[in-house]
Design an enzyme around this catalytic site. Structure first.
Site, PDB file in Angstrom:
ATOM      1  N   CYS A  21      -7.916 137.029  57.118  1.00 12.87           N
ATOM      2  CA  CYS A  21      -7.672 137.900  58.267  1.00 12.87           C
ATOM      3  C   CYS A  21      -6.197 137.947  58.637  1.00 12.87           C
ATOM      4  O   CYS A  21      -5.843 138.414  59.710  1.00 12.87           O
ATOM      5  CB  CYS A  21      -8.498 137.444  59.472  1.00 12.87           C
ATOM      6  SG  CYS A  21      -8.166 135.753  59.991  1.00 12.87           S
ATOM      7  N   HIS A  80       5.859 138.751  65.763  1.00 12.04           N
ATOM      8  CA  HIS A  80       5.042 139.321  66.838  1.00 12.04           C
ATOM      9  C   HIS A  80       5.149 140.844  66.854  1.00 12.04           C
ATOM     10  O   HIS A  80       4.141 141.561  66.897  1.00 12.04           O
ATOM     11  CB  HIS A  80       5.493 138.733  68.183  1.00 12.04           C
ATOM     12  CG  HIS A  80       4.733 139.271  69.360  1.00 12.04           C
ATOM     13  ND1 HIS A  80       5.151 140.391  70.063  1.00 12.04           N
ATOM     14  CD2 HIS A  80       3.582 138.864  69.953  1.00 12.04           C
ATOM     15  CE1 HIS A  80       4.298 140.641  71.034  1.00 12.04           C
ATOM     16  NE2 HIS A  80       3.337 139.727  71.000  1.00 12.04           N
TER      17      HIS A  80
END
Length: 845
Positions: A800, A424
């Site tokens: 992506c 993250h």
């Protein structure tokens, strides 16, 4: 000298090549061809040096026979690539007692003693391998210092200093050859990209000493500033001046060009200076490179000892390449090829200044480039408070979570104990252009006690100043000097040239208007991934989101989502307007709902108050929503099917924003992407609902619009069933972050704990979250691409994940026919340049 296939006098037509004799030998030959005043030089090939290391010396008498009687000479390394290093040069070979006497009469005893002493010390330490401390302890200089050095040598080596130049040369050649073949040297150059069997050449060159009654000295000169690449004569010149009694000599540093602060070479020796700058300009034009000249001046006569490529910063490298192309010296395509894509990343962020001291206290994964200095804080709240006071801070966490977004926005950089390249903190850091070091597991993080312990045991507390280098992965104590980012006209010119050669699209992953503006500034061709969940962590949205999560009936969920609808619509409208007609691909809500719920006592109490519920009820509901493995649980399309009101609201917000941002001349055509798809039926169900929302908005607004529906392919099953899925989608975008996790069965947030060990021991050639695994994950991508086209000819294909900004991964994407790659905004220039270089390389054959 008798002909020898591997010992060659350097002349204009001698058989000298970089692969056989090294770069320095070849460069010297080019200087000879330019008719520059290069001292006489003999080159020894890689094979000869390899044989010397095995004890097979060439004919050293024949080598010495190439030089006039009594001259001194030096031996320098000549590797195929100067970055691979090599043993240091040995100067003044041939100096002995007899030559000392001759030279003392010519240039004075002090100068002669200085030369002789330097040679004795270099020979003792690097050839005879004697203890350097013996010579460091010699405090006398001149003739007394020379006597002390010769005495120390004889005592330690148990023999007098060798007087025979032939023996001196043989020992020097043997020592340098063995040093190159040693294990330590081999490992060091392999770390710089050298092959295991990389060879070393040696050059034996007559020395131009720069001593005499006239203008004498030595120095280096280049025509550019190596820091900026701007045109400016830079370098240094050390002038050797002699007193009237010829016994006292002193060294004086002169400026190269006229300078009000002191004397200059241009004034002291105008003819030599003019010749030097003329030679530098000719070298630049003929060698097609900015070169640094090493030179000596002896009684006003100029000697060119060597020419090497100017060492340069990434910023200077771009300006140099562009100027060479603009001056017609190299083609534009070659200028593009000369810049390392990863070096471009350094131009986009503040960096630690070259040569600045680094007090390293830890190391982790270099997750997001750039340098950041600030005071340590341990919570997002403290980071925001620090930003409000105007104080830079480093947010230190064990690992970041979605609720840390605001703190990350406020911090100058982020340091975490856990995580890898796609954790993250790493993903968000790259998106924000925020320096980030993750997985610093060898440091000890005690967040409750608000301190971290360095690898060497030093303790740093909240408020202490540290620096993180997201380019190298180092954590440093204090605040070393930094240099600012530099996106100048040369950078823009280079990137413009790159785009003319590039044959694959480059979009950006952008979650906020600020991200989109950055992407637009870096000439991204659209947004390839907008992660909508990040929009819900703002304070004014979190409470309605939590109310929706706690709602028991669809009507209650819809009521809560109605509060979020205008906020989402405004977000999407701004994104569409910033991108000005470029495609925007919006991924619908992906993470499990429990990520939006608090997990500490204070947060639970605040949530209970906001919802007007007992803390015990809130705690029970939060615990009930927990999952054993959230990555594989109720998220993505599974959430969209089981809690359809979320996707209904998001689709409506997208379509209403489409109409708000569209003009008659430039209608917006949004791209809606469904995450974590594994089965065709998931797409069918959600497409039906989204089509219904689109029809409702068209009817309510009385205006028509188009949209494209696609699938984020991030499960192995979706790759294998891509033909069925593509039949219901306009595009397939491969999410390589999750696809890599699921293919390996490996958590990207935990991989940093052991990944370096796996790479070092050869289990993985590279971190698969950093460089795409073309053998495993790549095979799934290739299957998915092929079957997707079978199911829907002309389907748009892309990736992506964070691999989209990696040069090696882009090469694979081109090979399987991807239409575009999408990466963090700050990696867009890297991807554009890498894609252009791949296209140029392919065209060249």
């Amino acid at each position: 000298m008798p002909d020898h296939p591997h010992v060659t006098l350097i002349t204009a037509d001698a058989p000298v090549t970089t692969p056989t004799h090294g770069g320095r030998a070849k460069c010297l030959q080019r200087l000879v061809r330019l008719d520059l005043p290069v001292p006489r030089t003999v080159a020894l090939s890689f094979d000869t040096v390899h044989a010397i290391a095995r004890g097979q010396l060439p004919d050293t008498a024949a080598i010495l026979g190439q030089f006039a009687e009594g001259v001194l000479f030096c031996v320098r390394p000549s590797s195929e690539d100067s970055d691979w290093g090599g043993p240091g040069a040995i100067l003044n070979i041939g100096m002995n007692d007899a030559r000392y006497v001759e030279m003392a009469e010519r240039v004075g005893p002090e100068a002669a003693a200085s030369l002789y002493m330097r040679f004795v010390q270099a020979y003792a330490i690097h050839v005879a391998r004697l203890d350097p401390d013996l010579f460091d302890e010699i405090e006398t200089t001149g003739q007394a210092g020379l006597s002390d050095a010769l005495r120390a040598y004889e005592e330690e080596a148990e023999e007098p200093f060798p007087q025979d130049p032939e023996r001196q040369l043989a020992e020097v050649l043997g020592s340098m050859a063995r040093a190159w073949e040693g294990t330590t040297a081999r490992l060091l150059r392999q770390a710089k990209g050298a092959p295991v069997d990389a060879g070393l050449g040696l050059v034996v060159q007559e020395m131009a000493l720069g001593f005499g009654p006239g203008e004498c000295g030595s120095g280096v000169l280049q025509l550019i500033d190596p820091e900026t690449g701007l045109r400016q004569i830079t370098g240094r010149y050390l002038r050797q001046s002699q007193g009237r009694d010829a016994l006292v000599r002193r060294t004086e540093s002169l400026y190269l060009t006229r300078d009000p602060r002191g004397p200059s070479l241009e004034e002291a020796a105008p003819e030599a200076f003019a010749a030097l700058t003329d030679h530098a300009a000719r070298m630049r034009a003929r060698l097609r490179e900015e070169m640094q000249i090493e030179f000596t001046i002896e009684n006003g006569a100029l000697h060119i000892l060597d020419g090497v490529r100017v060492a340069r910063t990434p910023r200077a490298a771009v300006r140099i390449a562009v100027r060479l192309a603009e001056d017609g010296i190299i083609p534009e395509a070659e200028a593009v090829m000369r810049i390392e894509p990863r070096a471009v990343s350094e131009l986009l962020h503040r960096q630690i200044a070259p040569g600045a001291p680094r007090d390293r206290i830890g190391r982790g994964v270099a997750a997001s480039p750039g340098a950041a200095t600030g005071r340590i804080v341990f919570t997002s709240t403290e980071a925001q408070a620090s930003a409000a006071r105007g104080e830079a801070c480093i947010l230190v966490r064990r690992e970041t979570a979605p609720e840390d977004i605001r703190g990350m926005h406020a911090a100058a950089g982020v340091l975490t104990e856990r995580g890898g390249m796609t954790s993250h903190a790493a993903v968000i850091g790259r998106g924000l252009g925020l320096p980030c070091v993750v997985g610093a597991a060898r440091m000890r993080f005690q967040t409750r006690r608000r301190l971290i312990t360095a690898e060497d045991g030093r303790v740093f507390r909240e408020g202490d100043v540290i620096t993180i280098d997201g380019t190298s992965g180092e954590v440093l104590a204090g605040a070393p000097a930094t240099v600012e980012a530099a996106l100048d006209d040369a950078f823009q010119t280079l990137m413009g040239w790159a785009d003319t050669y590039r044959d694959i699209g480059v979009r950006a992953n952008a979650d906020t208007p600020a991200d989109a503006a950055t992407a637009r500034n870096f000439a991204a061709q659209g947004i390839g991934l907008c992660r909508t969940e990040h929009m819900f962590f703002e304070a004014d949205r979190l409470t309605p989101m939590r109310e929706m999560i706690f709602a028991d009936a669809p009507e209650d969920r819809q009521a809560a989502l109605a509060l979020l609808l205008p906020m989402q619509r405004a977000d999407f409208t701004e994104l569409f307007r910033i991108m000005e007609g470029l495609p925007v691909c919006i991924r619908l809500f992906d993470p499990p709902l429990h990520e939006f719920l608090p997990n500490d006592r204070t947060g639970l109490r605040d949530l209970a108050e906001a919802l007007d519920l007992p803390v015990s009820d809130v705690t029970r509901r939060v615990e009930a929503m927990g999952e054993y493995n959230p990555m594989l649980g109720l998220r993505g399309v599974r959430l969209g099917i089981t809690v359809p009101e979320i996707y209904d609201m998001q689709a409506r917000a997208i379509f209403e924003a489409t109409l708000d941002a569209s003009t008659e001349a430039a209608p917006v055509v949004p791209e809606i992407m469904l995450p974590l798809v594994s089965a065709r039926r998931e797409v069918e169900l959600l497409r039906t609902r989204i089509d219904a929302v689109a029809a409702a908005v068209r009817a309510e607004r009385g205006r028509s619009f188009d949209y494209r529906l696609g699938v984020m392919v991030e499960t192995p099953r979706a790759c294998l069933r891509a033909d069925e899925i593509a039949a219901h989608a306009h595009f397939l975008s491969f999410g390589t972050n999750d696809l890599t996790q699921m293919t390996y069965g490996l958590s990207r947030d935990d991989a940093g704990r052991f990944m370096s060990d796996y790479v070092q021991q050869g289990v993985f050639s590279e971190d698969p979250f950093h460089v795409l695994d073309v053998e495993g994950v790549g095979e799934l991508l290739a299957i998915g691409a092929e079957r997707g086209r079978q199911g829907r000819p002309g389907v748009t294909l892309s990736i992506c994940g964070e691999h989209g900004g990696n040069p090696e991964s882009i090469a694979f994407c081109r090979s399987v026919g991807m239409d575009y790659v999408s990466c963090s905004p700050f990696r867009v220039p890297v991807a554009r340049l890498a894609a252009a270089q791949l296209a140029i390389r392919d065209k060249a054959g």
